[in-house]
Design a protein around this motif. Sequence first.
Motif, PDB file in Angstrom:
ATOM      1  N   GLU A 194       7.191   6.466  -6.164  1.00 55.33           N
ATOM      2  CA  GLU A 194       6.104   5.986  -5.449  1.00 55.33           C
ATOM      3  C   GLU A 194       6.995   5.442  -4.097  1.00 55.33           C
ATOM      4  O   GLU A 194       8.180   5.318  -4.038  1.00 55.33           O
ATOM      5  CB  GLU A 194       5.648   4.390  -5.879  1.00 55.33           C
ATOM      6  N   LEU A 195       6.136   5.620  -3.102  1.00 59.27           N
ATOM      7  CA  LEU A 195       6.719   5.039  -2.042  1.00 59.27           C
ATOM      8  C   LEU A 195       5.683   4.064  -1.460  1.00 59.27           C
ATOM      9  O   LEU A 195       4.380   4.538  -1.029  1.00 59.27           O
ATOM     10  CB  LEU A 195       6.903   6.064  -0.688  1.00 59.27           C
ATOM     11  N   ASN A 196       5.795   2.618  -1.168  1.00 61.20           N
ATOM     12  CA  ASN A 196       4.863   1.587  -0.945  1.00 61.20           C
ATOM     13  C   ASN A 196       5.450   1.060   0.391  1.00 61.20           C
ATOM     14  O   ASN A 196       6.506   0.930   0.607  1.00 61.20           O
ATOM     15  CB  ASN A 196       4.735   0.773  -1.833  1.00 61.20           C
ATOM     16  N   TYR A 233       8.820   0.801 -16.292  1.00 61.52           N
ATOM     17  CA  TYR A 233       9.909   0.011 -15.606  1.00 61.52           C
ATOM     18  C   TYR A 233      10.288   0.627 -14.638  1.00 61.52           C
ATOM     19  O   TYR A 233      10.709   1.992 -14.462  1.00 61.52           O
ATOM     20  CB  TYR A 233      10.918  -0.052 -16.796  1.00 61.52           C
ATOM     21  N   ASP A 234      10.567  -0.177 -13.437  1.00 61.90           N
ATOM     22  CA  ASP A 234      11.117   0.622 -12.261  1.00 61.90           C
ATOM     23  C   ASP A 234      12.615   0.580 -12.192  1.00 61.90           C
ATOM     24  O   ASP A 234      13.312  -0.425 -12.197  1.00 61.90           O
ATOM     25  CB  ASP A 234      10.672  -0.324 -10.971  1.00 61.90           C
ATOM     26  N   VAL A 235      13.371   1.583 -12.393  1.00 57.65           N
ATOM     27  CA  VAL A 235      14.599   1.976 -12.458  1.00 57.65           C
ATOM     28  C   VAL A 235      15.439   1.954 -11.095  1.00 57.65           C
ATOM     29  O   VAL A 235      16.898   1.988 -11.222  1.00 57.65           O
ATOM     30  CB  VAL A 235      15.003   3.228 -13.207  1.00 57.65           C
ATOM     31  N   LEU A 236      14.615   1.859  -9.996  1.00 56.24           N
ATOM     32  CA  LEU A 236      15.549   1.764  -8.751  1.00 56.24           C
ATOM     33  C   LEU A 236      15.619   0.484  -8.320  1.00 56.24           C
ATOM     34  O   LEU A 236      16.508   0.089  -7.424  1.00 56.24           O
ATOM     35  CB  LEU A 236      14.522   2.535  -7.753  1.00 56.24           C
ATOM     36  N   SER A 272      10.267   3.372  -5.387  1.00 64.74           N
ATOM     37  CA  SER A 272      10.395   2.881  -6.586  1.00 64.74           C
ATOM     38  C   SER A 272      10.197   4.351  -7.477  1.00 64.74           C
ATOM     39  O   SER A 272       9.621   5.188  -7.130  1.00 64.74           O
ATOM     40  CB  SER A 272       9.282   1.870  -7.059  1.00 64.74           C
ATOM     41  N   LEU A 273      10.644   4.156  -8.592  1.00 63.71           N
ATOM     42  CA  LEU A 273      10.628   5.337  -9.538  1.00 63.71           C
ATOM     43  C   LEU A 273      10.400   4.541 -11.220  1.00 63.71           C
ATOM     44  O   LEU A 273      11.202   3.820 -11.783  1.00 63.71           O
ATOM     45  CB  LEU A 273      11.911   6.080  -9.927  1.00 63.71           C
ATOM     46  N   LEU A 274       9.259   4.708 -11.489  1.00 58.72           N
ATOM     47  CA  LEU A 274       8.648   4.165 -12.786  1.00 58.72           C
ATOM     48  C   LEU A 274       8.845   5.034 -13.750  1.00 58.72           C
ATOM     49  O   LEU A 274       8.275   6.155 -13.801  1.00 58.72           O
ATOM     50  CB  LEU A 274       6.979   3.675 -12.572  1.00 58.72           C
ATOM     51  N   ALA A 299       0.788  -1.258  -0.026  1.00 59.97           N
ATOM     52  CA  ALA A 299      -0.212  -0.072  -0.054  1.00 59.97           C
ATOM     53  C   ALA A 299       1.059   1.211   0.008  1.00 59.97           C
ATOM     54  O   ALA A 299       1.813   1.272   0.519  1.00 59.97           O
ATOM     55  CB  ALA A 299      -0.922   0.012   1.346  1.00 59.97           C
ATOM     56  N   GLY A 300       0.566   2.339  -0.783  1.00 54.01           N
ATOM     57  CA  GLY A 300       1.395   3.434  -0.601  1.00 54.01           C
ATOM     58  C   GLY A 300       0.737   4.361  -1.506  1.00 54.01           C
ATOM     59  O   GLY A 300      -0.401   4.625  -1.931  1.00 54.01           O
ATOM     60  N   LEU A 301       1.504   5.535  -2.019  1.00 58.07           N
ATOM     61  CA  LEU A 301       1.305   6.688  -2.580  1.00 58.07           C
ATOM     62  C   LEU A 301       2.139   6.970  -3.677  1.00 58.07           C
ATOM     63  O   LEU A 301       3.472   6.311  -3.823  1.00 58.07           O
ATOM     64  CB  LEU A 301       1.497   7.934  -1.551  1.00 58.07           C
TER      65      LEU A 301
END
Length: 168
Positions: free
Chosen positions: A115-117, A165-168, A142-144, A94-96
């Motif tokens: 995002e931060l989940n 794609y999540d680059v982190l 994450s950074l999509l 769950a996150g924003l």
Amino acid sequence: CSVIFFFFYSSYNNAATEPETEKRERKFDPSRLVFGGVIGASFGDMTFIQVSPQVGYAFNQYLTAGGGINFIFSSQKFRNLSGDVLYKHEYGFAGLNVFARAFPVRFLMVSAQPELNYNWGKIKFSTPNTPDAKVDGSFVPSLLLGAGIVIPSGGRGGLMISMQYDVL
């Protein structure tokens, strides 16, 4: 049985038709709000549920930005050869998120979505006297980054199909 819905309603056409005098006033225009997100579900030995609504604002025909919430639940049953359930994994997130989408041409889109989940989970064993194992919850950034196409659906709306794609 799997059902996955992707929707994104956009009012990106507004900026191209507004008079110059309105562009200079820079007032909030509710007709520039965009709504979308992801709703998905799959049930069975592998269960997956996702609800991730988003709302944004179309600043002009080239740029939209906004934010949303994420909720994902997943569980999977592991069986032996005779079909008995040995154990079950359950995980949740769950996150924003916030997003920015650029439209270099009307039918193409590029995006960035940090995002931060928060994640959590456990493993449930079917054997007696075996305690459940919990997964320590943690925050996961994450950074999509992605791109996609816009399919007009009449009026001011459109369906966006994209890959990220999540680059982190």
